[in-house]
Motif scaffolding. Structure first.
Motif, PDB file in Angstrom:
ATOM      1  N   ASP A 195       0.887  -1.478   0.046  1.00 58.78           N
ATOM      2  CA  ASP A 195       0.152  -0.203   0.016  1.00 58.78           C
ATOM      3  C   ASP A 195       0.907   1.162  -0.108  1.00 58.78           C
ATOM      4  O   ASP A 195       2.050   1.240   0.554  1.00 58.78           O
ATOM      5  CB  ASP A 195      -0.822   0.226   1.213  1.00 58.78           C
ATOM      6  CG  ASP A 195      -1.885  -1.239   1.222  1.00 58.78           C
ATOM      7  OD1 ASP A 195      -2.628  -1.219   0.030  1.00 58.78           O
ATOM      8  OD2 ASP A 195      -1.813  -1.501   2.212  1.00 58.78           O
ATOM      9  N   THR A 216      -3.573   8.965   4.100  1.00 56.14           N
ATOM     10  CA  THR A 216      -4.444   8.281   3.127  1.00 56.14           C
ATOM     11  C   THR A 216      -4.815   9.237   2.101  1.00 56.14           C
ATOM     12  O   THR A 216      -4.651  10.384   2.531  1.00 56.14           O
ATOM     13  CB  THR A 216      -5.849   7.852   3.824  1.00 56.14           C
ATOM     14  OG1 THR A 216      -6.601   8.786   4.174  1.00 56.14           O
ATOM     15  CG2 THR A 216      -5.589   6.508   4.792  1.00 56.14           C
ATOM     16  N   ASP A 217      -5.251   9.246   0.734  1.00 57.88           N
ATOM     17  CA  ASP A 217      -5.642  10.038   0.054  1.00 57.88           C
ATOM     18  C   ASP A 217      -6.763  10.983   0.567  1.00 57.88           C
ATOM     19  O   ASP A 217      -6.687  12.262   0.382  1.00 57.88           O
ATOM     20  CB  ASP A 217      -6.284   9.380  -1.299  1.00 57.88           C
ATOM     21  CG  ASP A 217      -5.197   8.857  -2.327  1.00 57.88           C
ATOM     22  OD1 ASP A 217      -3.992   9.465  -2.152  1.00 57.88           O
ATOM     23  OD2 ASP A 217      -5.447   8.610  -3.395  1.00 57.88           O
ATOM     24  N   ARG A 218      -7.557  10.158   1.259  1.00 57.95           N
ATOM     25  CA  ARG A 218      -8.827  11.246   1.885  1.00 57.95           C
ATOM     26  C   ARG A 218      -8.275  12.378   2.770  1.00 57.95           C
ATOM     27  O   ARG A 218      -8.590  13.304   2.814  1.00 57.95           O
ATOM     28  CB  ARG A 218      -9.692  10.237   2.457  1.00 57.95           C
ATOM     29  CG  ARG A 218     -10.839   9.647   1.296  1.00 57.95           C
ATOM     30  CD  ARG A 218     -12.036   9.184   2.048  1.00 57.95           C
ATOM     31  NE  ARG A 218     -12.937   8.862   1.130  1.00 57.95           N
ATOM     32  CZ  ARG A 218     -14.252   8.754   1.136  1.00 57.95           C
ATOM     33  NH1 ARG A 218     -14.846   8.941   2.576  1.00 57.95           N
ATOM     34  NH2 ARG A 218     -15.156   8.214   0.189  1.00 57.95           N
ATOM     35  N   LYS A 233      -2.720   5.396  -5.980  1.00 55.83           N
ATOM     36  CA  LYS A 233      -3.768   5.827  -4.948  1.00 55.83           C
ATOM     37  C   LYS A 233      -3.082   5.468  -3.428  1.00 55.83           C
ATOM     38  O   LYS A 233      -2.484   4.362  -3.230  1.00 55.83           O
ATOM     39  CB  LYS A 233      -4.971   5.218  -5.013  1.00 55.83           C
ATOM     40  CG  LYS A 233      -5.819   5.548  -6.315  1.00 55.83           C
ATOM     41  CD  LYS A 233      -7.041   4.702  -6.444  1.00 55.83           C
ATOM     42  CE  LYS A 233      -7.833   5.460  -7.708  1.00 55.83           C
ATOM     43  NZ  LYS A 233      -9.274   4.815  -7.770  1.00 55.83           N
ATOM     44  N   GLU A 235      -4.129   4.511  -0.331  1.00 52.60           N
ATOM     45  CA  GLU A 235      -5.295   3.708   0.353  1.00 52.60           C
ATOM     46  C   GLU A 235      -5.125   2.756   1.484  1.00 52.60           C
ATOM     47  O   GLU A 235      -5.798   2.047   1.897  1.00 52.60           O
ATOM     48  CB  GLU A 235      -6.354   3.065  -0.734  1.00 52.60           C
ATOM     49  CG  GLU A 235      -6.798   4.120  -1.748  1.00 52.60           C
ATOM     50  CD  GLU A 235      -7.759   3.140  -2.859  1.00 52.60           C
ATOM     51  OE1 GLU A 235      -7.408   2.184  -2.856  1.00 52.60           O
ATOM     52  OE2 GLU A 235      -8.498   3.759  -3.371  1.00 52.60           O
ATOM     53  N   THR A 237      -4.167   1.423   4.996  1.00 52.02           N
ATOM     54  CA  THR A 237      -4.589   1.768   6.360  1.00 52.02           C
ATOM     55  C   THR A 237      -3.489   1.199   7.637  1.00 52.02           C
ATOM     56  O   THR A 237      -3.558   1.675   8.678  1.00 52.02           O
ATOM     57  CB  THR A 237      -6.102   1.283   6.794  1.00 52.02           C
ATOM     58  OG1 THR A 237      -6.199  -0.002   6.534  1.00 52.02           O
ATOM     59  CG2 THR A 237      -7.159   2.050   5.722  1.00 52.02           C
ATOM     60  N   PHE A 310     -13.229   7.228   6.709  1.00 52.88           N
ATOM     61  CA  PHE A 310     -12.880   6.170   6.432  1.00 52.88           C
ATOM     62  C   PHE A 310     -14.062   5.060   6.935  1.00 52.88           C
ATOM     63  O   PHE A 310     -14.081   4.939   8.041  1.00 52.88           O
ATOM     64  CB  PHE A 310     -11.333   5.920   7.050  1.00 52.88           C
ATOM     65  CG  PHE A 310     -11.005   4.210   6.399  1.00 52.88           C
ATOM     66  CD1 PHE A 310     -10.451   4.094   5.259  1.00 52.88           C
ATOM     67  CD2 PHE A 310     -10.894   3.178   7.403  1.00 52.88           C
ATOM     68  CE1 PHE A 310     -10.016   2.939   4.773  1.00 52.88           C
ATOM     69  CE2 PHE A 310     -10.685   1.828   6.821  1.00 52.88           C
ATOM     70  CZ  PHE A 310      -9.980   1.915   5.697  1.00 52.88           C
TER      71      PHE A 310
END
Length: 367
Positions: A195, A216-218, A233, A235, A237, A310
């Motif tokens: 990741d 993370t992207d968010r 990306k 993503e 966690t 998330f």
């Protein structure tokens, strides 16, 4: 004839063939030949479209790391240096590259241990950079290259990003430099296991430590903007620092109690997680109202609350801001300033400040 013209010619041929068949101008045998030709052209169109798509991907992915930032700071490739470190051979490096390799090797010798995981190595590199390199100005070579940063201990965003990338690559961690759509800022994207995670050392060097570490992207989208087609990306966690360290809260009111309690500690940052189910408007409004109230009372000068979603959980990041250094440029706090006196004058002339009941003022991810 280029590919676009070929597609146009093929489409035209299909259209003509269709008209011929539909109007019955030719007999059935000839019509079959025409139909076969149509099938052949359709396959050709598909091949050309796929080729065009691959060409676009190639253009999009063509060295998106090593670009010019702010029309001044060139991101330079350091693969030769990291490869030399891993191979134990500096042949082929110029004098500047050899000096960069020596300085970087000395840093890694001090902070990296053989039994460390990639995450621990990445964290040590991050800590060294934000603890030893403040923001600074100078020539591009002084503040935007790993050599200048390691020697002069000051950097702009490009210097932070390229130094972090170099050190990470040297210890075997895949790392890329990202940039915003306007080519005004740069940061890093690291791969741990399978990741990707986003880290911005520039933001944390004079902000709250770990606020921008392994995002993370968010989470990163709250303060960064980039073309998602150009980079993998983020993503992951497992090593997301916010998700790893979040303390669960089961009631919105407890958010304020937790923040009040943690604010009295010396830590610069802490994380909370709280489940706000989708379409739960009442709970969403209550949570936003509480967070807006906390931020309004504390002010943006001393701390900032951000959040990202998330799954069903919303993660809140409470980051204390570092006070301005003595003599530092910018708006410094004047401890002798009588704010109450001026507030009374402002209240008299303009009325009192409205209550913070507009929850839209909190631009978080709740709901």
């Amino acid at each position: 004839m280029n590919k676009i013209l070929k597609i146009g010619a093929a489409i035209f041929a299909i259209a003509v063939c269709g008209i011929i068949i539909e109007t019955g101008i030719v007999n059935s045998n000839y019509a079959k030949k025409v139909t076969d030709s149509v099938d052949k052209y359709e396959k050709k169109i598909a091949e050309i479209e796929k080729s065009l798509e691959n060409d676009k991907k190639k253009d999009d992915n063509e060295d998106q790391e090593n670009v010019l930032i702010a029309n001044e700071y060139q991101i330079k490739d350091t693969t030769k240096i990291s490869d030399a470190y891993k191979n134990g051979n500096d042949e082929g490096l110029d004098d500047n590259e050899k000096e960069t390799l020596k300085l970087a090797s000395d840093i890694l010798k001090d902070i990296i241990k053989d039994d460390m995981s990639d995450f621990d190595k990445e964290k040590e590199i991050y800590k060294w950079i934000i603890n030893n390199v403040p923001h600074g100005s100078g020539t591009a070579e002084e503040v935007a290259t790993p050599l200048g940063v390691m020697k002069g201990k000051k950097a702009v965003c490009v210097g932070y990003a390229t130094t972090f990338r170099l050190l990470a690559n040297m210890v075997g961690i895949e790392c890329k430099v990202m940039h915003d759509t306007g080519l005004g800022h740069s940061w890093d994207l690291c791969k741990l296991e399978d990741d990707w995670y986003i880290t911005d050392c520039y933001m944390d060097a004079e902000g709250a430590p770990y606020a921008s570490f392994n995002m993370t992207d968010r989470q990163a989208r709250e303060g960064h903007d980039w073309d998602s087609r150009l980079f993998p990306k983020a993503e992951g966690t497992k090593y997301s620092y916010a998700i790893m360290n979040a303390k669960n809260v089961d009631d919105a009111l407890k958010i304020s109690k937790k923040i009040a309690k943690e604010n009295n500690k010396e830590d610069n940052i802490f994380y909370l997680s709280y489940v706000v189910k989708q379409n739960d408007k009442k709970n969403t409004y209550k949570t936003n109202y509480i967070l807006t109230g906390i931020q309004s009372r504390m002010g943006y000068e001393s701390a900032e609350i951000s959040s990202f979603k998330f799954g069903d959980s919303t993660y809140f990041i409470f980051a204390k801001k570092k006070p301005y250094d003595e003599g530092m440029d910018g708006n410094q706090t004047d401890t002798t300033f009588d704010a109450e006196k001026y507030d009374k004058i402002l209240d008299k002339n303009f009325g009192k400040v409205e209550s913070y009941d507009d929850t839209d003022s909190y631009d978080g991810a709740v709901g």
